[in-house]
Design an enzyme around this catalytic site. Structure first.
Site, short mmCIF file in Angstrom:
data_model
loop_
_atom_site.label_atom_id
_atom_site.label_comp_id
_atom_site.label_asym_id
_atom_site.label_seq_id
_atom_site.Cartn_x
_atom_site.Cartn_y
_atom_site.Cartn_z
N ARG A 141 0.95 -1.35 -0.12
CA ARG A 141 0.11 0.40 -0.28
C ARG A 141 0.65 1.15 -0.01
O ARG A 141 0.50 2.64 0.13
CB ARG A 141 -1.02 0.10 1.42
CG ARG A 141 -1.65 -0.96 1.39
CD ARG A 141 -3.37 -0.89 2.74
NE ARG A 141 -3.74 -1.84 1.79
CZ ARG A 141 -3.62 -3.28 2.11
NH1 ARG A 141 -2.60 -3.37 3.43
NH2 ARG A 141 -4.73 -4.05 2.89
N LYS A 176 3.10 10.95 -11.44
CA LYS A 176 2.04 10.28 -11.80
C LYS A 176 2.73 8.99 -12.47
O LYS A 176 4.26 9.70 -12.95
CB LYS A 176 2.07 11.04 -13.34
CG LYS A 176 0.82 12.34 -13.49
CD LYS A 176 0.19 12.55 -14.43
CE LYS A 176 -1.35 13.02 -14.73
NZ LYS A 176 -1.43 13.14 -16.23
N GLU A 180 9.57 18.15 -24.49
CA GLU A 180 8.65 17.57 -23.50
C GLU A 180 9.35 19.55 -22.63
O GLU A 180 8.67 20.00 -21.97
CB GLU A 180 8.73 17.14 -22.53
CG GLU A 180 8.09 15.85 -23.07
CD GLU A 180 6.67 15.72 -22.67
OE1 GLU A 180 5.72 16.92 -22.18
OE2 GLU A 180 5.39 14.41 -23.01
N LYS A 229 7.53 22.85 -14.83
CA LYS A 229 6.02 21.45 -14.26
C LYS A 229 6.15 21.44 -13.06
O LYS A 229 4.63 21.31 -12.90
CB LYS A 229 7.19 20.18 -15.08
CG LYS A 229 5.73 19.46 -14.75
CD LYS A 229 6.01 18.22 -15.61
CE LYS A 229 4.50 16.81 -14.72
NZ LYS A 229 4.90 16.01 -15.38
N GLU A 248 -4.43 16.90 -10.57
CA GLU A 248 -5.30 17.15 -12.31
C GLU A 248 -6.56 17.31 -12.41
O GLU A 248 -7.73 17.02 -13.24
CB GLU A 248 -4.63 16.50 -13.58
CG GLU A 248 -5.15 16.85 -14.85
CD GLU A 248 -4.45 15.14 -15.20
OE1 GLU A 248 -3.75 14.62 -15.23
OE2 GLU A 248 -3.92 15.94 -16.27
N ARG A 255 -2.86 22.36 -14.36
CA ARG A 255 -2.79 21.26 -14.47
C ARG A 255 -2.92 20.51 -16.51
O ARG A 255 -1.83 19.49 -16.64
CB ARG A 255 -2.51 19.52 -13.79
CG ARG A 255 -1.28 18.37 -13.79
CD ARG A 255 -1.17 17.75 -12.97
NE ARG A 255 -0.24 16.58 -13.07
CZ ARG A 255 0.54 16.17 -11.94
NH1 ARG A 255 0.31 16.27 -11.07
NH2 ARG A 255 1.12 15.51 -12.76
N ASN A 297 -0.48 19.14 -21.02
CA ASN A 297 -1.05 18.01 -22.52
C ASN A 297 -0.73 18.75 -23.75
O ASN A 297 -1.45 18.47 -24.37
CB ASN A 297 -2.23 17.80 -21.72
CG ASN A 297 -2.63 16.64 -20.66
OD1 ASN A 297 -1.81 15.56 -20.30
ND2 ASN A 297 -3.59 16.78 -19.89
N HIS A 320 -0.22 16.29 -26.94
CA HIS A 320 -1.04 15.25 -26.66
C HIS A 320 -2.20 14.49 -26.76
O HIS A 320 -1.82 13.44 -26.97
CB HIS A 320 -0.74 14.79 -24.65
CG HIS A 320 0.63 15.47 -24.43
ND1 HIS A 320 1.42 16.29 -23.71
CD2 HIS A 320 1.42 14.72 -23.34
CE1 HIS A 320 3.10 16.10 -24.02
NE2 HIS A 320 2.53 15.00 -23.12
N HIS A 333 -0.73 11.02 -28.43
CA HIS A 333 -1.06 10.51 -27.95
C HIS A 333 -2.21 9.73 -29.16
O HIS A 333 -1.65 9.05 -29.26
CB HIS A 333 -2.39 10.25 -27.04
CG HIS A 333 -1.42 10.42 -25.55
ND1 HIS A 333 -2.31 11.02 -24.34
CD2 HIS A 333 -0.64 10.34 -25.35
CE1 HIS A 333 -1.39 11.07 -23.37
NE2 HIS A 333 0.11 11.12 -24.25
N HIS A 392 7.41 9.02 -27.81
CA HIS A 392 6.83 10.02 -27.25
C HIS A 392 6.70 11.51 -27.40
O HIS A 392 5.68 12.28 -28.22
CB HIS A 392 6.37 9.79 -25.46
CG HIS A 392 5.89 10.31 -24.84
ND1 HIS A 392 4.16 10.50 -24.85
CD2 HIS A 392 5.51 12.36 -24.02
CE1 HIS A 392 3.47 11.39 -24.79
NE2 HIS A 392 4.46 12.36 -24.15
#
Ligand SMILES: NC(=O)c1ccc[n+]([C@@H]2O[C@H](COP(=O)([O-])OP(=O)(O)OC[C@H]3O[C@@H](n4cnc5c(N)ncnc54)[C@H](O)[C@@H]3O)[C@@H](O)[C@H]2O)c1
Ligand SMILES: NC(=O)c1ccc[n+]([C@@H]2O[C@H](COP(=O)([O-])OP(=O)(O)OC[C@H]3O[C@@H](n4cnc5c(N)ncnc54)[C@H](O)[C@@H]3O)[C@@H](O)[C@H]2O)c1
Ligand SMILES: [Zn+2]
Ligand SMILES: [Zn+2]
Lengths: 368, 368
Positions: A123, A144, A186, A228, A238, A242, A246, A249, A253, A266
């Site tokens: 956990r 993330k 990025e 960032k 998010e 935030r 993207n 993206h 994506h 990417h």
């Protein structure tokens, strides 16, 4: 050495950026209070292990730390539940307990995978990032962590902030050129969304960055991480702001998905996506210079800005509709207002996105 | 209807306990602000689905909610990464987005599994518990969610608090008698650690509880949930106090592991474990009445208190050493000081634990 502090209340942590940090990892772990009584876990990939694992292991040993190692195959395929389970097995067999930490030595793939292990082993245990790619200046800020489901990327994950990030620029010297460019996508993105001056600096120092000049890299990584970090501090989970991270993206994506991960890195995919967002901005009435400006920055960093012929528009649109950034069926895009500033625009009509995709296929923007 | 509020700052949530709640699920979701625009996911198991799924589906439909359903096999084996991946597949194919919720209709197995899906689908979505076992009065408080690794139970998980818990006592009427007793083990445990009066009440009302008398059940579930909620409020992420909830669990988990999950229900195993902890307490110099008192309470609830011959002491000890409650190699036990009060005792000598295990095998405590 430069330090960027990511401010997140009691989850705040520092990013140390500099040369010769990897051999000092043991001391940094000690400074940050990691116990020497428990066994820790290093997660890395084959490429990185061949180059940098011994240095890390020696540094830990010399400070009296014990660690087991999980070496995964290089590449996106390691961000899977199957590999995640293997890493968990190593952790359990190694006897990691609740005071243990998971150390990610590698790029974004290793960071995301190891981070998800850290988030969910018993956990949640401590997490330390040791990024070895330029792209990872992005993935090591914000907490993330994720693995992919066979049906969708990054679908399974958590938010789990590291204790510290140790960014040894020396490790970047072994990065392949294509990975360097992809990582810089990025970096310039961070300029494009919040700092026009930094975006311009990236273009003006493109050749130093591409040749991994340490001075330029240190500044670029520091600014990239700082921007960032500011966005993430304002919106850790998010909820709103935030989303500006993207930029590029949504289209990016879709390109990765339709190209079948592997064709595009990417960073390459989101570079084309950022060109697309700039084009969309102009179509929505923003200043016409946004598109050629954006494209010139991306091209300086040797990044692609043209969509290849063989990716069908219908498939790209379908992939976008499956993209998890569409909440409750609404189509959202991050649109530049000018260089260094973006808006979150909802309800972008599908027809306009199609138009952008078609135009993105033109061999080369004439006016650049 | 009774309501227990679990106080956890901005993660606080209510547990509604009463009859006839399942048919009202739709209204409760609405009251708690769950969107009707997104698709939700119901996770349940075959036994529970056969009895209660239609009622839940009708209630959601009647309020305009859409949901997909994942029905897993009944039993502990469904708390695996393989089943977790299947449930994730249903979620993705069903088009769940970030505003969706995962609803767990079932006992602790379904709750733990569905909760871990909720904690990690798109890095976390809303979670609603609809417990259908008595044991789940325990698992629905505290936000611990997990699946098992083949090498160790509950090794992979997170903390993820539900939005609300809807505890319809009517669903308990279909529970097999053995599951009823096993669930009551956690209920009396809550008395044994914090509330002597409640522990005594459980013994005195054992026959009503065992026959599922609604008045007795409602009170027992409410007190059980309240006691656990108080402990969890004081220590959400198990930094200290929360460990007292593990009374009987060190020996209990070892019994489950060595017996090869399936021989003993969790509640049965911890019942023997609680008898063992009481015996340990006496050996450590606490009042001699603790052991017979504890045993009489457990026996009233038709729970086992004697360790079967065929579980070798060495294997039980080995299993305990692997138990994740051992931080940095130290052996920790929750030891009763008197009925209704316990201490966290570190450095319990292995020899003493062996002694307890051997004595726990005697067919029946003479003096009870
Ligand atoms: N968590 C986040 O916020 C976030 C943000 C952006 C991207 N990502 C994720 O990051 C991943 C991409 O990261 P990446 O581009 O770093 O990929 P990567 O980790 O796969 O690294 C790229 C390649 O370079 C190799 N490599 C890494 N370091 C090296 C070194 N120092 N020398 C030689 N070779 C080296 C790797 O073995 C790999 O083959 C994607 O999965 C993406 O989803 C996550
Ligand atoms: N998360 C926590 O804090 C926590 C706490 C305690 C236990 N647990 C976990 O809970 C699990 C045990 O929970 P459980 O005892 O509820 O087991 P369970 O969910 O497997 O349910 C027991 C059996 O009863 C059946 N059943 C459930 N509800 C029924 C009903 N209303 N009518 C008829 N049959 C029904 C199930 O199909 C199953 O066969 C374990 O995996 C344990 O680790 C978790
Ligand atoms: Zn990215
Ligand atoms: Zn228990």
């Amino acid at each position: 050495m430069r330090t960027v502090q990511v401010e997140l209340g009691d989850r705040s942590y520092p990013i140390y950026i500099g040369p010769s940090l990897l051999p000092e990892t043991g001391s940094y772990l000690e400074k940050h209070g990691l116990t020497k009584k428990s066994t820790h876990l290093i997660v890395t990939d084959e490429q990185v292990a061949a180059r940098h694992l011994d240095t890390l292991k020696q540094s830990l040993e010399s400070q009296g730390y014990t660690a087991v190692v999980s070496i995964v195959k290089s590449g996106e395929t390691s961000k899977s539940l199957a590999v995640y389970e293997e890493v968990m097995t190593t952790a359990i067999q190694g006897g990691l307990d609740r005071s243990s930490a998971v150390l990610a030595l590698g790029g974004g793939v290793v960071g995301d995978l190891a981070g998800f292990v850290a988030a969910t082993y018993m956990r949640g245990v401590k997490f330390v990032q040791i990024p070895t790619t330029i792209l990872a200046h992005d993935s090591s800020v914000g907490g993330k962590v994720a693995v992919n489901h066979r049906l969708a990327k990054n679908m399974i994950g958590a938010f789990h902030q590291p204790e510290l990030v140790l960014y040894d620029m020396d490790t970047l010297q072994t990065l392949p050129a294509r990975e360097v460019s992809a990582g810089l996508a990025e970096m310039v993105k961070h300029g494009l969304i919040r700092d026009a001056e930094f975006a311009g600096w990236c273009r003006d120092h493109a050749s130093e960055l591409l040749s991994l000049d340490r001075e330029a890299l240190a500044y670029g990584l520091e600014r990239g991480c700082s921007i960032k970090a500011n966005v993430v501090s304002a919106d850790e989970r998010e909820g709103g702001l935030r989303a500006i991270l993207n930029l590029g993206h949504t289209i990016g994506h879709a390109i990765e998905a339709v190209g079948g991960y592997g064709e595009f890195l990417h960073g390459e995919a989101i570079s084309i996506g950022m060109a697309g967002s700039a084009m969309l901005a102009v179509k929505l009435g923003r200043d016409a210079s946004i598109y050629p400006e954006t494209v010139s920055m991306l091209k300086a960093l040797k990044l692609p800005v043209v969509l290849p012929e063989h990716l069908p528009t219908d498939e790209l649109i379908a992939a976008m509709k499956h993209d998890k950034k569409f909440t409750e069926g609404t189509m959202v895009f991050i649109v530049p207002d000018r260089i260094g500033e973006v808006s979150i625009v909802k309800d972008i009509p599908e027809a306009l996105v199609r138009e952008v995709i078609e135009e993105l296929r033109r061999k080369e923007p004439e006016h650049v």
